[in-house]
Enzyme design. Structure first.
Site, PDB file in Angstrom:
ATOM      1  N   ASP A  51       0.828  -1.207   0.000  1.00 38.03           N
ATOM      2  CA  ASP A  51       0.000   0.000   0.000  1.00 38.03           C
ATOM      3  C   ASP A  51       0.864   1.260   0.000  1.00 38.03           C
ATOM      4  OD1 ASP A  51      -2.733   0.571  -0.347  1.00 38.03           O
ATOM      5  OD2 ASP A  51      -2.819   1.452   1.648  1.00 38.03           O
ATOM      6  N   GLU A  90       0.544  11.015   5.004  1.00 41.18           N
ATOM      7  CA  GLU A  90       0.253   9.584   4.846  1.00 41.18           C
ATOM      8  C   GLU A  90       1.530   8.807   4.506  1.00 41.18           C
ATOM      9  OE1 GLU A  90      -3.637   8.695   3.610  1.00 41.18           O
ATOM     10  OE2 GLU A  90      -2.956   7.162   2.203  1.00 41.18           O
ATOM     11  N   GLU A 142     -11.405   5.998  -2.243  1.00 39.44           N
ATOM     12  CA  GLU A 142     -11.321   6.375  -0.824  1.00 39.44           C
ATOM     13  C   GLU A 142     -12.405   5.684   0.002  1.00 39.44           C
ATOM     14  OE1 GLU A 142      -8.564   7.456  -0.393  1.00 39.44           O
ATOM     15  OE2 GLU A 142      -8.369   9.637  -0.436  1.00 39.44           O
ATOM     16  N   GLU A 212      -9.748  -3.313  -6.054  1.00 35.00           N
ATOM     17  CA  GLU A 212      -9.617  -3.338  -4.589  1.00 35.00           C
ATOM     18  C   GLU A 212      -9.696  -4.780  -4.076  1.00 35.00           C
ATOM     19  OE1 GLU A 212      -8.861  -1.005  -2.415  1.00 35.00           O
ATOM     20  OE2 GLU A 212      -8.931   0.751  -3.699  1.00 35.00           O
TER      21      GLU A 212
HETATM   22  C1  LIG Z   1      -5.423   0.007  -2.542  1.00 38.86           C
HETATM   23  C2  LIG Z   1      -5.869   1.265  -1.851  1.00 38.86           C
HETATM   24  N1  LIG Z   1      -7.094   1.769  -2.077  1.00 38.86           N
HETATM   25  C3  LIG Z   1      -7.434   2.923  -1.435  1.00 38.86           C
HETATM   26  C4  LIG Z   1      -6.604   3.567  -0.604  1.00 38.86           C
HETATM   27  C5  LIG Z   1      -7.050   4.813   0.116  1.00 38.86           C
HETATM   28  N2  LIG Z   1      -6.407   5.957  -0.351  1.00 38.86           N
HETATM   29  C6  LIG Z   1      -5.363   3.027  -0.403  1.00 38.86           C
HETATM   30  N3  LIG Z   1      -4.456   3.592   0.435  1.00 38.86           N
HETATM   31  N4  LIG Z   1      -4.981   1.847  -1.011  1.00 38.86           N
END
Ligand SMILES: Cc1ncc(CN)c(N)n1
Length: 223
Positions: A51, A90, A142, A212
């Site tokens: 991520d 972040e 999001e 996702e």
């Molecule tokens: C895979 C993924 N999807 C969404 C987000 C949220 N910004 C994230 N950090 N990573």
């Protein structure tokens, strides 16, 4: 209203229409295992490393949404700019977490599903992609995290204390409000968009859900 004959709450209607897939993305066994405390920490670490790379790519995506927003002289600018600005924090958060978990981020390479997601995000930097499609995509990306991690801190959770910070990051009331602002922007933009753009936005919405789900699967199994 509109070029495309679109109602005010198009995005809510899409969540209903694609409910099964939405649930698969937001109630995936990976996040459920965080909530019920059975998560295998090696899968969590894989998710965290991957991520981090995703968010680095997401910076360019969000910047491209911001650019499209500015070009059409929109009042949405402050909300989207706030999102872009928060990415600096972040990325620092990911680096701190990685250090806590003993992960060397410099040695992480993107796995297949992550690379697929990167390619999708990059396609939005093309100037032909219109703002309504890009901002709707932004909203659903999001929202999947907000809904997934929000569930991990809802009543009855057994989330391990060391993972609560992660869940709060996307599951907080503040992040939920931000997602709701993005949803209002998406709905208003769609209401003024031509029908073919609304169709493209719905396709992108479905594609995000697929990506996702793939991202959680990758985190669980290194596929
Ligand atoms: C895979 C993924 N999807 C969404 C987000 C949220 N910004 C994230 N950090 N990573």
């Amino acid at each position: 209203m509109d070029g495309g004959g679109v109602e005010a709450s198009t995005t809510a209607a899409w969540i209903e229409r694609h409910q099964q897939m939405y649930e698969r993305a937001t109630r995936h066994p990976f996040t459920i295992s965080i909530r019920d405390g059975t998560i295998d920490l090696s899968t969590f670490k894989r998710w965290l490393s991957q991520d981090y790379l995703f968010v680095r790519e997401f910076v360019a995506f969000e910047a491209s949404v911001l650019l499209k927003c500015c070009k059409q002289d929109s009042s949405d600018m402050e909300i989207i700019l706030g999102g872009v600005a928060s990415l600096s924090d972040e990325l620092s958060w990911f680096k701190n977490e990685a250090a806590k978990w003993g992960i060397d981020l410099a040695s992480v390479s993107p796995l297949k599903s992550n690379m697929e997601y990167h390619r999708f995000l990059r396609s939005f930097t093309e100037p032909e992609v219109i703002y309504a499609v890009a901002v709707t995509t932004f909203w659903i990306i999001e929202t999947v995290y907000q809904d997934s991690f929000g569930f991990c801190i809802e009543e009855g959770n057994k989330t391990p204390p060391e993972l609560l910070g992660t869940c709060q990051r996307w599951g907080s009331a503040e992040f939920k409000q931000y997602c709701q602002s993005l949803q209002r922007i998406a709905d208003r933009s769609l209401a003024n968009a031509p029908a073919d753009a609304v169709k493209s936005a719905e396709e992108a919405f479905i594609r995000v859900l697929e990506l996702e789900i793939g991202f959680w699967e990758m985190s669980s199994s290194q596929s």
